[in-house]
Design a protein around this motif. Structure first.
Motif, mmCIF file in Angstrom:
data_model
loop_
_atom_site.group_PDB
_atom_site.id
_atom_site.type_symbol
_atom_site.label_atom_id
_atom_site.label_comp_id
_atom_site.label_asym_id
_atom_site.label_seq_id
_atom_site.Cartn_x
_atom_site.Cartn_y
_atom_site.Cartn_z
ATOM 1 N N SER A 151 -1.361 8.369 0.496
ATOM 2 C CA SER A 151 -0.214 9.172 0.900
ATOM 3 C C SER A 151 0.623 8.407 1.908
ATOM 4 O O SER A 151 0.163 7.450 2.536
ATOM 5 N N THR A 152 1.853 8.860 2.091
ATOM 6 C CA THR A 152 2.700 8.231 3.097
ATOM 7 C C THR A 152 2.128 8.466 4.494
ATOM 8 O O THR A 152 2.243 7.604 5.371
ATOM 9 N N ALA A 153 1.502 9.610 4.680
ATOM 10 C CA ALA A 153 0.900 9.887 5.982
ATOM 11 C C ALA A 153 -0.233 8.905 6.280
ATOM 12 O O ALA A 153 -0.360 8.403 7.394
ATOM 13 N N SER A 154 -1.054 8.638 5.265
ATOM 14 C CA SER A 154 -2.145 7.679 5.461
ATOM 15 C C SER A 154 -1.611 6.270 5.635
ATOM 16 O O SER A 154 -2.075 5.521 6.489
ATOM 17 N N PHE A 155 -0.623 5.913 4.806
ATOM 18 C CA PHE A 155 -0.059 4.569 4.902
ATOM 19 C C PHE A 155 0.466 4.294 6.300
ATOM 20 O O PHE A 155 0.334 3.184 6.819
ATOM 21 N N SER A 156 1.056 5.289 6.916
ATOM 22 C CA SER A 156 1.643 5.097 8.245
ATOM 23 C C SER A 156 0.593 4.737 9.290
ATOM 24 O O SER A 156 0.931 4.210 10.357
ATOM 25 N N LEU A 157 -0.670 5.001 8.995
ATOM 26 C CA LEU A 157 -1.749 4.696 9.938
ATOM 27 C C LEU A 157 -2.286 3.278 9.771
ATOM 28 O O LEU A 157 -2.979 2.765 10.662
ATOM 29 N N TYR A 158 -1.960 2.647 8.651
ATOM 30 C CA TYR A 158 -2.511 1.322 8.398
ATOM 31 C C TYR A 158 -1.835 0.253 9.237
ATOM 32 O O TYR A 158 -0.611 0.290 9.431
ATOM 33 N N THR A 159 -2.624 -0.690 9.691
ATOM 34 C CA THR A 159 -2.046 -1.941 10.160
ATOM 35 C C THR A 159 -1.837 -2.797 8.924
ATOM 36 O O THR A 159 -2.759 -3.006 8.138
ATOM 37 N N ALA B 163 -3.971 -4.411 4.040
ATOM 38 C CA ALA B 163 -3.893 -3.127 4.727
ATOM 39 C C ALA B 163 -5.251 -2.825 5.341
ATOM 40 O O ALA B 163 -6.284 -2.994 4.696
ATOM 41 N N ARG B 164 -5.230 -2.393 6.571
ATOM 42 C CA ARG B 164 -6.502 -2.089 7.246
ATOM 43 C C ARG B 164 -6.407 -0.780 8.016
ATOM 44 O O ARG B 164 -5.526 -0.606 8.850
ATOM 45 N N TYR B 165 -7.322 0.128 7.714
ATOM 46 C CA TYR B 165 -7.573 1.322 8.520
ATOM 47 C C TYR B 165 -8.975 1.760 8.177
ATOM 48 O O TYR B 165 -9.209 2.371 7.137
ATOM 49 N N ASN B 166 -9.920 1.394 8.993
ATOM 50 C CA ASN B 166 -11.336 1.525 8.688
ATOM 51 C C ASN B 166 -11.757 0.562 7.568
ATOM 52 O O ASN B 166 -12.633 -0.269 7.752
ATOM 53 N N LEU B 167 -11.129 0.689 6.411
ATOM 54 C CA LEU B 167 -11.417 -0.242 5.313
ATOM 55 C C LEU B 167 -10.309 -1.287 5.195
ATOM 56 O O LEU B 167 -9.238 -1.146 5.784
ATOM 57 N N ASN B 168 -10.601 -2.296 4.411
ATOM 58 C CA ASN B 168 -9.722 -3.448 4.272
ATOM 59 C C ASN B 168 -9.295 -3.575 2.817
ATOM 60 O O ASN B 168 -10.152 -3.589 1.925
ATOM 61 N N TYR B 169 -7.990 -3.665 2.567
ATOM 62 C CA TYR B 169 -7.491 -3.770 1.207
ATOM 63 C C TYR B 169 -6.590 -4.988 1.069
ATOM 64 O O TYR B 169 -5.852 -5.329 2.005
ATOM 65 N N ASN C 7 5.924 3.638 1.516
ATOM 66 C CA ASN C 7 4.621 2.955 1.438
ATOM 67 C C ASN C 7 4.793 1.462 1.220
ATOM 68 O O ASN C 7 4.062 0.850 0.432
ATOM 69 N N THR C 8 5.738 0.877 1.938
ATOM 70 C CA THR C 8 6.091 -0.516 1.685
ATOM 71 C C THR C 8 6.159 -1.310 2.981
ATOM 72 O O THR C 8 6.649 -0.822 3.997
ATOM 73 N N VAL D 92 3.925 -2.928 -1.956
ATOM 74 C CA VAL D 92 3.899 -1.483 -2.113
ATOM 75 C C VAL D 92 2.456 -1.010 -2.229
ATOM 76 O O VAL D 92 1.672 -1.569 -3.006
ATOM 77 N N ALA D 93 2.133 -0.002 -1.452
ATOM 78 C CA ALA D 93 0.791 0.592 -1.497
ATOM 79 C C ALA D 93 0.814 1.847 -2.352
ATOM 80 O O ALA D 93 1.649 2.730 -2.156
ATOM 81 N N SER D 94 -0.124 1.922 -3.267
ATOM 82 C CA SER D 94 -0.250 3.112 -4.093
ATOM 83 C C SER D 94 -1.639 3.714 -3.914
ATOM 84 O O SER D 94 -2.516 3.109 -3.297
#
Length: 117
Positions: free
Chosen positions: A28-36, A100-106, A79-80, A23-25
């Motif tokens: 936003s759900t909009a941002s999460f949808s962009l992550y690989t 999670a990756r979108y520009n940055l890496n988590y 967000n899961t 789960v990503a906290s």
């Protein structure tokens, strides 16, 4: 900063199934949808290896060692990201990490999966 929390790790017998969640906290759900989103795993003394990935478009890829046994999926509304693992083998034993990756890496903190009789 995005936080990832994995869950579902357990001790299971060979041949059994197990499902992991991440789960990503703080996103936003909009941002999460962009992550690989990806699942990696690591055993002591070895490099972290990619297990499975899913893009924002839902395109998936798998390591050869898990193809046909593992399935990655995502629920952007929650967000899961999930990893469903079946026909588990002792060599699947590892700490499993969510990425999670979108520009940055988590990275998450990992969850232990042990496959043993």
């Amino acid at each position: 900063q995005v936080q990832l929390v994995e869950s579902g790790g357990d001790l299971v017998q060979p041949g059994n199934s197990l499902g992991l969640s991440c789960v990503a906290s703080r996103t936003s759900t909009a941002s999460f949808s962009l992550y690989t989103m990806r699942w990696y795993r690591q055993v002591p003394g070895k490099q972290r290896e990619l297990v499975a990935g899913i893009t924002s478009d839902g395109i998936t890829n798998y390591a050869d060692s898990v193809k046909g046994r593992f399935t990655i999926s995502r629920d952007n509304a929650k967000n899961t990201v999930y990893l469903q693992m079946s026909s588990l083998k002792p060599e699947d034993t590892a700490v499993y990490y969510c990425n999670a990756r979108y520009n940055l890496n988590y990275w998450g903190q990992g969850t232990q999966v042990t496959v043993s009789s």
